[in-house]
Design a protein around this motif. Sequence first.
Motif: not given
Length: 605
Positions: A126-145
């Motif tokens: 999270v710190d890295f993404a915020r500092k470098h203005h990255l698009r950040l996503v999260v995956k657990g089970g990966g079931h998102s329709y």
Amino acid sequence: MRRRDLLKTALSAPFLPLAVSWSMRAQGAILPSSRVRPGDAGWPSPAQWETLKAQVGGRLIVPASPFTQGGAAEAEALKYIGSQNLYYISDEPGLTQTSGWFGAWTSQPSRYAVVAESAADVAAAVDFARKHHLRLVVKGGGHSYQGTSDAPDSLLVWTRHMREIQHHSAFVGQGCERNVEPQPAVTLGAGCLWMDAYHAVTTLGGRYVQGGGCPTVGVAGLVQSGGFGHYSKTFGTASANLLEAEVVTADGQIRTVNACNHPDLFWGLKGGGGGSLGIVTRVTLRTYDLPNFFGGVGGDIHASSDDAYRELIARFFAFYQAELFNPHWGEHVTLRPDNVLSFTMMFQALDAAAVERIWAPFLDWVRAHKAYSFDSPVGVLTVPAQHLWDGAYFKQHFPGHMRFDDRPGAPAWHMFWDGEQSEVGRFIHGYRSAWLPAKLLQPDLRGSLTEALFHASRSRSIELYFGKGLAGGSPDALAQTRDTAMNPQVLDAFALAILGSDGKPAFPGMPGARIDDELVRRDIRDLDRAMDILYRLVPDAGSYLSESDYFLRDWQARFWGSNYARLAAVKRRYDPDGLFVIHHGVGSETWSADGFTPVTSAHQT
């Protein structure tokens, strides 16, 4: 694809002050920075990526689809997708359980992924993404329709390896020692799938935890979306049973939140949608004494004419209202265009004799009329509650009801219900949902319900999930669910109507994958016709955010109703610059559809 815009003016009115608030922020001097992509001037250097890799113990990877790798990786993917193994995809950071949605998104790996094993790993990402203005996503089970489990050119936080489980006989949340009575609970890491939870809590522990009906769905994602299971009318939603969560917020802080610590964020995590307010790393859920039995009733009834089918629908819902509209029953009935009423109803705290007595009047009526026949015989399955997710028990007593993870060395408890295998990699043509209020079951409105369902079923099969509406549920289930961020309509709904269409897996680069555009567009037209009929019956019907139309325009009102303004305030407090952006997530109005560019229109979708 045709996009829905029903009642837009009427439904947007309650949210006008909120829309202005977002718009003013976007037009002000502190507009959030755009995300960067590979090749952009601000993209992190190789040395900076190496620094992140060191921070997370070397667990920074470049996820890739096996269909771009070829060779053994592709062969393995084809083998396990061919055998319809849901667990295989859960363990592949470069794939998602859904391969895409027509006109919306296709499954594409993130540019990098942190294989998180602790909250500290997540915080570093999270710190890295915020500092470098990255698009950040999260995956657990990966079931998102909705395609929120990956995004091209993004940094993925992959939580699948966070699978710790801890039982509590007398849990009290941090800081709540003076305010809350101890209660049995279980703490689950964000990487746990529901089968991991059921195996630990029920099969081994002899208790019940409220989770999802599909055992390969991720625990953390389901809780944050609200989360329904077979027995939600008894135990409430998954989010209603959340006692505490560990979450990494946009400032990189690891927070323990509950009713006593950060109660606003805690409330928002209970149904506000995964990936919008922070990254949940573990959840603590209350557990319950098991009933004596769990079980199910299933069958298919065919009507020989349209008029007979109308009467069958009316009779079923009269029967449902009188005998099944209570905390004992959940699951669904399907109304098909070929005049078949198919039902798979799950029950708890009843034995086989009681179930047969309950169903006898309805089934006797069916048998007494020549207009009806059984396409499949009605069956009753009853199991001691501790064995509902016990693979060895099912293999011995009910072979064929469960499918198992067929990979070498897979845990013996990795199984899923026969019939769910069609979800492996499926490509969605279209999807819709609507909550149906309990008043429609009353005699004076049941005729309107019957006519609407009959006419809608001429275009497309309709599934009514009774456990995804809390009306008729236990007082505790209603009270606990009322204290969540979900659309309050769920409390007054007897069922969630779901209409969908999908095709075979179509991952980019997958050999033999083909999308028939003409067929898909025909399916979408059928879905639109059927949904128009349901909206005429219930114009302001809410929609369950995890099972909804990707192109829904008035999603704030449909998903959260009067709770959206409060959720937006939580978002502004804990993520003022919009680090966490998902499709139709809280605050996503101020971002472009791909989540890379801030926009000035508060109505951006």
